[in-house]
Design a protein around this motif. Structure first.
Motif, PDB file in Angstrom:
ATOM      1  N   ASP A 145      38.040  40.255  36.221  1.00  0.00           N
ATOM      2  CA  ASP A 145      37.989  40.246  37.714  1.00  0.00           C
ATOM      3  C   ASP A 145      38.168  41.584  38.475  1.00  0.00           C
ATOM      4  OD1 ASP A 145      41.002  40.310  37.319  1.00  0.00           O
ATOM      5  OD2 ASP A 145      41.111  40.337  39.459  1.00  0.00           O
ATOM      6  N   PHE A 146      37.185  41.744  39.511  1.00  0.00           N
ATOM      7  CA  PHE A 146      37.254  43.272  40.031  1.00  0.00           C
ATOM      8  C   PHE A 146      37.302  42.686  41.648  1.00  0.00           C
ATOM      9  CE2 PHE A 146      32.993  42.416  38.269  1.00  0.00           C
ATOM     10  CZ  PHE A 146      32.287  42.553  39.269  1.00  0.00           C
ATOM     11  N   VAL A 147      37.890  43.563  42.389  1.00  0.00           N
ATOM     12  CA  VAL A 147      37.611  43.678  43.875  1.00  0.00           C
ATOM     13  C   VAL A 147      36.699  44.886  44.331  1.00  0.00           C
ATOM     14  CG1 VAL A 147      38.954  43.131  45.931  1.00  0.00           C
ATOM     15  CG2 VAL A 147      39.854  42.233  43.930  1.00  0.00           C
ATOM     16  N   THR A 148      35.868  44.524  45.157  1.00  0.00           N
ATOM     17  CA  THR A 148      35.161  45.561  45.799  1.00  0.00           C
ATOM     18  C   THR A 148      35.054  45.475  47.246  1.00  0.00           C
ATOM     19  OG1 THR A 148      33.095  44.232  45.613  1.00  0.00           O
ATOM     20  CG2 THR A 148      33.583  45.920  43.855  1.00  0.00           C
ATOM     21  N   VAL A 149      34.899  46.706  47.903  1.00  0.00           N
ATOM     22  CA  VAL A 149      34.907  46.733  49.409  1.00  0.00           C
ATOM     23  C   VAL A 149      33.737  47.502  49.596  1.00  0.00           C
ATOM     24  CG1 VAL A 149      36.162  48.839  49.507  1.00  0.00           C
ATOM     25  CG2 VAL A 149      36.318  47.242  51.473  1.00  0.00           C
ATOM     26  N   PHE A 150      33.053  47.043  50.854  1.00  0.00           N
ATOM     27  CA  PHE A 150      31.824  47.665  51.653  1.00  0.00           C
ATOM     28  C   PHE A 150      32.259  47.898  53.122  1.00  0.00           C
ATOM     29  CE2 PHE A 150      28.162  47.225  54.231  1.00  0.00           C
ATOM     30  CZ  PHE A 150      27.277  48.032  53.572  1.00  0.00           C
ATOM     31  N   ASP A 151      32.169  49.170  53.361  1.00  0.00           N
ATOM     32  CA  ASP A 151      32.189  49.735  54.825  1.00  0.00           C
ATOM     33  C   ASP A 151      30.930  49.479  55.539  1.00  0.00           C
ATOM     34  OD1 ASP A 151      32.654  51.327  57.028  1.00  0.00           O
ATOM     35  OD2 ASP A 151      33.638  52.615  55.977  1.00  0.00           O
ATOM     36  N   ALA A 152      30.955  48.269  56.356  1.00  0.00           N
ATOM     37  CA  ALA A 152      29.980  48.077  57.169  1.00  0.00           C
ATOM     38  C   ALA A 152      29.518  48.795  58.332  1.00  0.00           C
ATOM     39  CB  ALA A 152      30.133  46.401  57.709  1.00  0.00           C
ATOM     40  N   ALA A 153      30.513  49.809  58.758  1.00  0.00           N
ATOM     41  CA  ALA A 153      30.168  50.769  59.777  1.00  0.00           C
ATOM     42  C   ALA A 153      29.382  51.824  59.454  1.00  0.00           C
ATOM     43  CB  ALA A 153      31.650  51.312  60.321  1.00  0.00           C
ATOM     44  N   SER A 154      29.854  52.419  58.102  1.00  0.00           N
ATOM     45  CA  SER A 154      29.342  53.535  57.606  1.00  0.00           C
ATOM     46  C   SER A 154      28.034  53.177  56.720  1.00  0.00           C
ATOM     47  CB  SER A 154      29.978  54.501  57.251  1.00  0.00           C
ATOM     48  OG  SER A 154      30.527  53.760  55.858  1.00  0.00           O
ATOM     49  N   THR A 155      27.986  51.947  56.153  1.00  0.00           N
ATOM     50  CA  THR A 155      26.950  51.638  55.262  1.00  0.00           C
ATOM     51  C   THR A 155      26.754  52.561  54.031  1.00  0.00           C
ATOM     52  OG1 THR A 155      25.111  52.829  56.238  1.00  0.00           O
ATOM     53  CG2 THR A 155      25.633  50.500  56.872  1.00  0.00           C
ATOM     54  N   SER A 156      27.814  53.191  53.697  1.00  0.00           N
ATOM     55  CA  SER A 156      28.059  54.166  52.453  1.00  0.00           C
ATOM     56  C   SER A 156      27.974  53.512  51.167  1.00  0.00           C
ATOM     57  CB  SER A 156      29.348  55.084  52.723  1.00  0.00           C
ATOM     58  OG  SER A 156      30.407  54.315  52.649  1.00  0.00           O
ATOM     59  N   GLY A 157      28.024  52.311  50.980  1.00  0.00           N
ATOM     60  CA  GLY A 157      28.094  51.742  49.878  1.00  0.00           C
ATOM     61  C   GLY A 157      29.217  50.941  49.577  1.00  0.00           C
ATOM     62  N   TRP A 158      29.383  50.421  48.172  1.00  0.00           N
ATOM     63  CA  TRP A 158      30.500  49.710  47.737  1.00  0.00           C
ATOM     64  C   TRP A 158      31.257  50.339  46.944  1.00  0.00           C
ATOM     65  CZ3 TRP A 158      31.162  44.422  48.646  1.00  0.00           C
ATOM     66  CH2 TRP A 158      30.043  43.680  49.213  1.00  0.00           C
ATOM     67  N   ASN A 203      40.419  43.961  37.125  1.00  0.00           N
ATOM     68  CA  ASN A 203      41.027  43.536  35.858  1.00  0.00           C
ATOM     69  C   ASN A 203      42.376  43.455  35.954  1.00  0.00           C
ATOM     70  OD1 ASN A 203      40.669  42.152  33.441  1.00  0.00           O
ATOM     71  ND2 ASN A 203      40.602  43.879  32.296  1.00  0.00           N
ATOM     72  N   HIS A 204      43.035  42.922  37.080  1.00  0.00           N
ATOM     73  CA  HIS A 204      44.512  42.939  36.973  1.00  0.00           C
ATOM     74  C   HIS A 204      45.158  41.948  35.889  1.00  0.00           C
ATOM     75  CE1 HIS A 204      43.861  39.377  39.470  1.00  0.00           C
ATOM     76  NE2 HIS A 204      45.360  39.087  39.497  1.00  0.00           N
ATOM     77  N   ASN A 205      46.367  42.157  35.344  1.00  0.00           N
ATOM     78  CA  ASN A 205      46.786  41.767  34.150  1.00  0.00           C
ATOM     79  C   ASN A 205      46.982  39.985  34.057  1.00  0.00           C
ATOM     80  OD1 ASN A 205      47.017  44.015  32.950  1.00  0.00           O
ATOM     81  ND2 ASN A 205      49.154  44.473  33.641  1.00  0.00           N
ATOM     82  N   VAL A 206      47.210  39.611  35.302  1.00  0.00           N
ATOM     83  CA  VAL A 206      47.317  38.165  35.345  1.00  0.00           C
ATOM     84  C   VAL A 206      45.861  37.350  35.052  1.00  0.00           C
ATOM     85  CG1 VAL A 206      48.009  36.181  37.101  1.00  0.00           C
ATOM     86  CG2 VAL A 206      49.101  38.790  37.094  1.00  0.00           C
ATOM     87  N   ALA A 207      44.738  38.053  35.239  1.00  0.00           N
ATOM     88  CA  ALA A 207      43.673  37.162  35.123  1.00  0.00           C
ATOM     89  C   ALA A 207      43.328  37.017  33.629  1.00  0.00           C
ATOM     90  CB  ALA A 207      42.373  38.163  35.738  1.00  0.00           C
ATOM     91  N   HIS A 208      44.115  37.673  32.906  1.00  0.00           N
ATOM     92  CA  HIS A 208      43.785  37.271  31.253  1.00  0.00           C
ATOM     93  C   HIS A 208      44.357  36.188  30.887  1.00  0.00           C
ATOM     94  CE1 HIS A 208      44.230  42.126  30.427  1.00  0.00           C
ATOM     95  NE2 HIS A 208      43.038  41.847  31.105  1.00  0.00           N
ATOM     96  N   ASP A 209      45.147  35.520  31.685  1.00  0.00           N
ATOM     97  CA  ASP A 209      45.750  34.103  31.101  1.00  0.00           C
ATOM     98  C   ASP A 209      44.905  32.917  31.935  1.00  0.00           C
ATOM     99  OD1 ASP A 209      47.674  35.650  29.795  1.00  0.00           O
ATOM    100  OD2 ASP A 209      49.219  35.352  31.695  1.00  0.00           O
TER     101      ASP A 209
END
Length: 448
Positions: free
Chosen positions: A407-420, A426-432
């Motif tokens: 798993d992964f978490v991404t963020v997009f700045d909608a104000a500057s449209t600078s990208g993601w 990949n936090h450890n809990v997702a492995h289970d």
């Protein structure tokens, strides 16, 4: 030193703590606990911009069973927390949305033959609504929906102070109309498919031909006129639930609206004919936009209570296995969808799928590309949610590869449209977790 500090000075110090540190501070002594548990304290936190974004992920599966675990990401600290919730064990395919400091868990399914196991061969569809308060880690029950739904599309809309009065008047008028049509008779048999997309006819009063531009203009004028009085703790919200699968496991086109003040659900106008199966929705400027699996867009005017057909100039090319996701940022209607990308300069060669962010030009009803997500789309049920305060879009993707759930978490700045940007990976809990977590998960955002 703590004993000699005046209460107002101590309050100014504690109010600036991140939520996780504040929870620990409440364990120091009774004075700190009582001081930080008052409505005044929480109001100071909200008005002083001391809140930070928290992502809450629900509906995760372990060893084939609904675990009931909630995974919460403190974005400011980039730290995950796990919350055990026995009340959610065995419940799957529910939807979540947040109002103020609470998370509403709406509808869902549970297995009748294998308690707790994700099993669609024999299952019950729920009407029930649960409310989770992260600040106290407590649960309560809200009034159940009128109709059982799994995976309903939810929207949260701010409404004016006189909304509830007009809504009650409209409800009484609808009841009188219903009695006049029914002639006082009660049906012995109720058609189980009457709320599904399968019906082909409907009363003429159920359809409206209204311009979206006129609706947006009226809505903005109304909200600008009452904006100064609706800020702060007195803001009123309602929750709309539409679509989903009913008790007969067929797609519904009905909807209902929930008033937290009266703790009541009210039926709303059904979605337009031939709209199809609702797959995503979001409220933007008091209009609840809903997108269907066959690429149609409609909007529900929350204040006036009717649906609007929205004919966009062009439809988006997309891979239909990946359902599109609507989000809203500062009055902008955005959508994430997956499409094929041409490669190597050869026309017609499709060798790469990409996830793109689009914005609907509400004046010309045309989709315009805003950005491209940097990662290959591996999750068919990626979850996206916007933080209106910071004007950013968060995305959580989860998929199984080489025997493990990543798993992964991404963020997009909608104000500057600078990208993601990646903020967690990949936090450890997702492995289970089981691969079915990718399809059953749901996410919401709170500022705590």
């Amino acid at each position: 030193m703590n004993a000699r500090l005046p209460d107002d000075v101590l309050e100014m110090c504690l109010v600036r703590l991140p939520l996780a540190s504040l929870v620990n501070a409440r364990l120091v002594c009774k004075k700190w606990r009582n001081l930080t548990a008052t409505p005044r304290f929480m109001q100071i936190r909200r008005e002083g911009s001391f809140l930070s974004s928290w992502l809450f992920v629900f509906g995760l599966v372990k060893n084939g069973y609904c675990s009931g675990e909630i995974h919460a990401l403190d974005v400011s600290q980039n730290q995950w927390h796990k919350i055990d919730s026995q009340i959610l064990k065995g419940r799957f395919f529910f939807s979540v949305a947040s109002i103020h400091d609470d998370v509403y868990v709406v509808g869902g399914c549970s297995s009748l033959t294998n308690l707790g196991r994700v099993d669609r061969s024999s299952f019950k569809t729920h009407k029930g609504v649960l409310v989770f308060s992260p600040l106290t880690k407590s649960w309560r029950k809200a009034t159940a929906m009128k109709h059982a739904r799994s995976s309903p599309v939810l929207g949260i809309s701010e409404v004016s102070q006189d909304y509830f009065l007009s809504r009650n008047q409209q409800s009484r008028a609808e009841k009188r109309l219903h009695r006049s049509r029914a002639g006082g008779a009660t049906d012995v048999y109720e058609d189980p498919h009457r709320l599904s997309v399968r019906r082909q006819s409907r009363h003429s009063l159920d359809e409206n031909e209204v311009s979206l531009s006129d609706t947006i203009k009226l809505t903005r004028q109304k909200h600008e006129g009452s904006g100064s009085s609706s800020r702060g703790g007195g803001r009123k919200f309602v929750m709309i639930a539409v679509g989903g699968l009913g008790s007969w496991d067929e797609a519904l086109d009905s909807g209902e609206i929930y008033d937290p003040v009266s703790n009541k659900w009210t039926d709303i106008q059904r979605m337009p004919l031939d709209f199809g199966v609702a797959c995503s929705g979001v409220v933007c400027d008091a209009v609840f936009y809903v997108y269907s699996e066959n690429d149609k867009l409609v909007g529900y005017d929350v204040d006036r209570g009717y649906w609007i057909r929205i004919q966009t100039v062009s439809s988006l090319p997309r891979v239909h296995e990946y359902l599109p996701k609507l989000v809203s940022c500062k009055g902008r209607l955005l959508m994430l969808s997956v499409s094929w990308c041409e490669g190597d300069g050869q026309i017609g060669r499709r060798n790469k799928a990409v996830r793109k962010l689009w914005e609907l030009d509400l004046a010309h009803l045309k989709w315009e590309q805003v950005s491209t997500h940097p990662d290959a789309p591996m999750d068919w049920n990626a979850a996206f949610v916007a933080d209106e305060e910071d004007d950013v879009v968060f995305g959580v993707e989860m998929f199984k590869i080489f025997g493990q759930v990543i798993d992964f978490v991404t963020v997009f700045d909608a104000a500057s449209t600078s990208g993601w940007n990646h903020i967690s990976r990949n936090h450890n809990v997702a492995h289970d977790l089981d691969a079915s977590s990718c399809m059953t998960k749901s996410m919401t955002l709170l500022r705590l």
